[in-house]
Design a protein around this motif. Structure first.
Motif, PDB file in Angstrom:
ATOM      1  N   SER A   1      71.515  31.503  22.696  1.00 53.39           N
ATOM      2  CA  SER A   1      72.561  31.948  21.774  1.00 53.39           C
ATOM      3  C   SER A   1      72.721  31.025  20.574  1.00 53.39           C
ATOM      4  O   SER A   1      73.622  31.211  19.760  1.00 53.39           O
ATOM      5  CB  SER A   1      73.901  32.054  22.513  1.00 53.39           C
ATOM      6  OG  SER A   1      73.815  32.996  23.548  1.00 53.39           O
TER       7      SER A   1
ATOM      8  N   ASN B   1      73.740  27.990  26.989  1.00 47.11           N
ATOM      9  CA  ASN B   1      72.895  28.680  26.006  1.00 47.11           C
ATOM     10  C   ASN B   1      73.124  28.283  24.555  1.00 47.11           C
ATOM     11  O   ASN B   1      72.735  29.010  23.640  1.00 47.11           O
ATOM     12  CB  ASN B   1      72.993  30.203  26.158  1.00 47.11           C
ATOM     13  CG  ASN B   1      72.261  30.676  27.387  1.00 47.11           C
ATOM     14  OD1 ASN B   1      71.100  30.339  27.590  1.00 47.11           O
ATOM     15  ND2 ASN B   1      72.938  31.432  28.222  1.00 47.11           N
ATOM     16  N   VAL B   2      73.760  27.127  24.321  1.00 48.33           N
ATOM     17  CA  VAL B   2      74.005  26.678  22.955  1.00 48.33           C
ATOM     18  C   VAL B   2      73.777  25.174  22.787  1.00 48.33           C
ATOM     19  O   VAL B   2      73.158  24.750  21.819  1.00 48.33           O
ATOM     20  CB  VAL B   2      75.449  27.017  22.501  1.00 48.33           C
ATOM     21  CG1 VAL B   2      75.715  26.507  21.094  1.00 48.33           C
ATOM     22  CG2 VAL B   2      75.704  28.505  22.565  1.00 48.33           C
TER      23      VAL B   2
END
Length: 173
Positions: free
Chosen positions: A100, A152-153
């Protein structure tokens, strides 16, 4: 404890999605042990090539419940207990971590996988977008399971915690 090298043929990825079931695995699928931090086999990783991708079927037992980060790491070594010999995430394009992340992802970033209430993991994921040669370089690569969910970052590993299991994905030999 050093685990034995296993020779595999793999394809790489820049994106990943869960999409196959065990019945999708062809008879040519290769299987390697998934090694826990105490040096024992806790499961298997089956892999097979599909057009432009490699599918991984991860099956393991005795894990803590919850979602876990899963990544391809840059070196085909799984020396326990911390599996630091697997190196960092596979990232040939020098991008930021996270599926992401607008500046990512690493080529080895994969989606989180769920561990059921009984401690079992049974999940298939597909790695797409890279060439065979990239993962089959001189030092191979490794599939690493982390203790926590990947956010996810966050660079460099999504706050996914300790490396709790590892499977060697070595160059063809």
């Amino acid at each position: 404890m050093r685990t034995p090298s296993l020779y595999l043929i793999l394809a790489g990825a820049t994106s990943l999605a869960a999409c196959a079931t065990p019945s999708d695995a062809p008879s040519s699928a290769m299987s390697v042990p998934l090694i826990g931090s105490a040096g024992q086999a806790i499961g298997t990783v089956r892999m097979w090539e599909t057009p432009g991708a490699v599918s991984f079927r991860v099956e393991a037992n005795g894990l803590s419940v919850g979602r876990k980060g899963l990544h391809v790491h840059a070196v085909g070594r799984c020396d326990g207990p911390g599996f630091t010999t697997a190196g960092s995430h596979w990232n040939p394009a020098s991008r930021k971590h996270g599926l992401s992340n607008p500046m990512g992802p690493h080529a080895g970033d994969l989606p989180n996988v769920p561990v059921a209430a009984n401690g079992t993991l049974r999940e298939t994921v597909v790695l797409t977008g890279a060439s065979f040669a990239q993962l089959r370089d001189a030092d191979g690569s490794a599939l690493v399971l982390h203790a926590a969910e990947d956010d996810n970052v966050t660079d460099p590993s999504g706050n996914s915690g300790d490396r709790i299991a590892c499977a060697v994905l070595s160059p063809a030999g």
